[in-house]
Design an enzyme around this catalytic site. Structure first.
Site, PDB file in Angstrom:
ATOM      1  N   GLY A  21       0.811  -1.216   0.000  1.00 39.43           N
ATOM      2  CA  GLY A  21       0.000   0.000   0.000  1.00 39.43           C
ATOM      3  C   GLY A  21       0.838   1.256   0.000  1.00 39.43           C
ATOM      4  CB  VAL A  25       9.787  -2.748   3.281  1.00 43.67           C
ATOM      5  CG1 VAL A  25      10.711  -3.230   4.375  1.00 43.67           C
ATOM      6  CG2 VAL A  25       8.430  -2.339   3.870  1.00 43.67           C
ATOM      7  CE  LYS A  40       5.098   0.122   7.180  1.00 43.65           C
ATOM      8  NZ  LYS A  40       4.258  -0.590   8.199  1.00 43.65           N
ATOM      9  CG  ASP A 132      -4.683  -6.559   8.235  1.00 44.02           C
ATOM     10  OD1 ASP A 132      -4.042  -5.763   7.523  1.00 44.02           O
ATOM     11  OD2 ASP A 132      -5.392  -7.475   7.757  1.00 44.02           O
TER      12      ASP A 132
HETATM   13  N1  LIG Z   1       3.412  -7.897   3.437  1.00 40.62           N
HETATM   14  C1  LIG Z   1       4.716  -7.443   3.857  1.00 40.62           C
HETATM   15  C2  LIG Z   1       5.367  -6.579   2.787  1.00 40.62           C
HETATM   16  C3  LIG Z   1       6.673  -6.069   3.335  1.00 40.62           C
HETATM   17  O1  LIG Z   1       6.364  -5.275   4.475  1.00 40.62           O
HETATM   18  C4  LIG Z   1       7.220  -5.286   5.542  1.00 40.62           C
HETATM   19  C5  LIG Z   1       8.415  -6.004   5.560  1.00 40.62           C
HETATM   20  C6  LIG Z   1       9.240  -5.949   6.686  1.00 40.62           C
HETATM   21  C7  LIG Z   1      10.488  -6.702   6.698  1.00 40.62           C
HETATM   22  C8  LIG Z   1      11.105  -7.229   5.616  1.00 40.62           C
HETATM   23  N2  LIG Z   1      12.212  -7.852   6.054  1.00 40.62           N
HETATM   24  N3  LIG Z   1      12.272  -7.702   7.405  1.00 40.62           N
HETATM   25  C9  LIG Z   1      11.237  -6.999   7.812  1.00 40.62           C
HETATM   26  C10 LIG Z   1       8.879  -5.210   7.804  1.00 40.62           C
HETATM   27  C11 LIG Z   1       7.690  -4.496   7.791  1.00 40.62           C
HETATM   28  C12 LIG Z   1       6.867  -4.536   6.678  1.00 40.62           C
HETATM   29  C13 LIG Z   1       5.596  -3.767   6.713  1.00 40.62           C
HETATM   30  O2  LIG Z   1       5.253  -3.270   7.776  1.00 40.62           O
HETATM   31  N4  LIG Z   1       4.904  -3.636   5.576  1.00 40.62           N
HETATM   32  C14 LIG Z   1       3.745  -2.889   5.447  1.00 40.62           C
HETATM   33  C15 LIG Z   1       2.680  -3.056   6.317  1.00 40.62           C
HETATM   34  C16 LIG Z   1       1.542  -2.285   6.169  1.00 40.62           C
HETATM   35  C17 LIG Z   1       1.468  -1.330   5.165  1.00 40.62           C
HETATM   36  C18 LIG Z   1       2.540  -1.155   4.305  1.00 40.62           C
HETATM   37  C19 LIG Z   1       3.686  -1.918   4.439  1.00 40.62           C
END
Ligand SMILES: [NH3+]CCCOc1cc(-c2cn[nH]c2)ccc1C(=O)Nc1ccccc1
Length: 336
Positions: A21, A25, A40, A132
């Site tokens: 969204g 990252v 992020k 979620d």
């Molecule tokens: N579905 C996950 C996509 C990658 O997102 C992340 C990866 C890591 C990660 C990757 N490697 N280690 C940690 C850490 C945090 C996120 C994250 O918070 N993504 C996200 C969540 C909500 C809205 C938008 C982005």
């Protein structure tokens, strides 16, 4: 470019590891310790109405210190950007892990599900609901441990868990019937339904309620009826039935889940939900390394660290501590 100066001082930014969204990252290296992190990156203008979600996530992650919750190390806010420096998970999303294997064995599903129960129980005991829960929000680290991410929708109702929540949110296929019915609902009860959908996805490799038409999907969720493939054991069927209870008051609670017969099968012990992290007392070796490096007294360094500003000192502390727990030397390589 000046947006990145603060981050560029301590991190070498590498490739994009994911985007969801409103955020991108990227993998990065924390230069003073050499540790890998995930950053992020969000643009405040692009965030628009979603900006409060980011503030919610940051405040929640500052209070959530658990070995199955992705750790927040540092927050950098500039005029246009917000950067969240997070724990790196090299194994990617649980979603992809399941898809690559079609479905997981009961043994492997149990190992992963116990970690999810540990993280969610810890959150609930601290008064948070995630809201979620889904395989895209569970990442795998280099030791096959799951780390929960995305606390943008989590709620810490003012009056504790008894407060009812109203905003409809999360991903439809994982949403509890009472949530999509628009009724007031209890965050922790809705999380237990989502864990039922998660367990079903682990064991089967597909969703219990699925339809391209959102109206049909809602009808299937409210019916509470799902297929039961013949590879499912009788204990799995019992646990799924207790989690995917349409009536939230009849749904299993986290306390009953911790030592459920399916959860303890082959393991012999209930799920340990307390955090393995000790955050109240600062680690002596890390404080020593940092105070020597900064040429200040230990007392001064301790006082600075105990502010928990989630600045470059907080990041250096957590990352040196991670090096220590992984058996690597507690050394800072360059100026902080
Ligand atoms: N579905 C996950 C996509 C990658 O997102 C992340 C990866 C890591 C990660 C990757 N490697 N280690 C940690 C850490 C945090 C996120 C994250 O918070 N993504 C996200 C969540 C909500 C809205 C938008 C982005």
């Amino acid at each position: 470019v000046e947006e990145y100066n603060e981050i560029a001082r301590h991190y070498r930014i590498k490739e994009t590891v994911g985007s969801g969204g409103f955020a991108k990252v990227k993998r990065a290296v924390h230069l003073p310790t050499g540790e890998t992190v995930a950053i992020k990156i969000m643009d405040k203008v692009a965030l628009g109405a979603d900006l409060p979600r980011v503030k919610t996530e940051i405040e929640a992650m500052k209070n959530l210190h658990h070995h199955h919750i992705c750790r927040l190390y540092q927050v950098v806010e500039t005029s246009r950007k917000i950067f969240m420096v997070l724990e790196y998970c090299s194994g990617g999303e649980l979603f992809d892990y399941i898809v690559q294997r079609d479905r997981l064995s009961e043994i492997e599903s149990r190992a992963f599900f116990r970690q999810i129960v540990s993280a969610v129980t810890y959150m609930h005991y601290l008064g948070y609901a995630h809201r979620d829960l889904k395989p895209e929000n569970l990442l795998i680290d280099d030791e096959q441990n799951l780390k929960l991410i995305d606390f943008g929708l989590c709620a810490k109702p003012k009056g504790g868990m008894s407060d009812q929540l109203y905003t409809c949110c999360g991903s439809p296929a994982y949403a509890a019937p009472e949530l999509i019915a628009g009724k007031s609902y209890m965050g922790n009860e809705a999380d237990l339904w989502s864990m039922g959908v998660l367990l079903y996805a682990l064991l089967n490799g597909f969703l219990p309620f699925d339809d391209d038409n959102i109206g049909m999907l809602y009808r299937k969720i409210k019916s509470g009826k799902y297929d039961t493939p013949d590879w499912l054991s009788s204990e799995s069927l019992i646990l799924l039935k207790q989690l995917l209870q349409v009536d939230p008051k009849r749904r299993i609670t986290v306390d009953e889940l911790l030592n459920h017969v399916w959860i303890t099968k082959e393991m012999g012990v209930p799920v340990e939900w307390n955090s393995k992290y000790q955050t109240s007392v600062l680690d002596d070796d890390v404080v020593t390394e940092m105070s020597v490096h900064r040429k200040v007294s230990r007392e001064t360094m301790k006082a600075e660290l105990e502010k928990w500003n989630y600045d470059y000192l907080t990041a250096a502390y957590f990352l040196l501590l991670k090096k220590k727990t992984s058996g690597r030397p507690v050394r800072l390589q360059m100026t902080l």
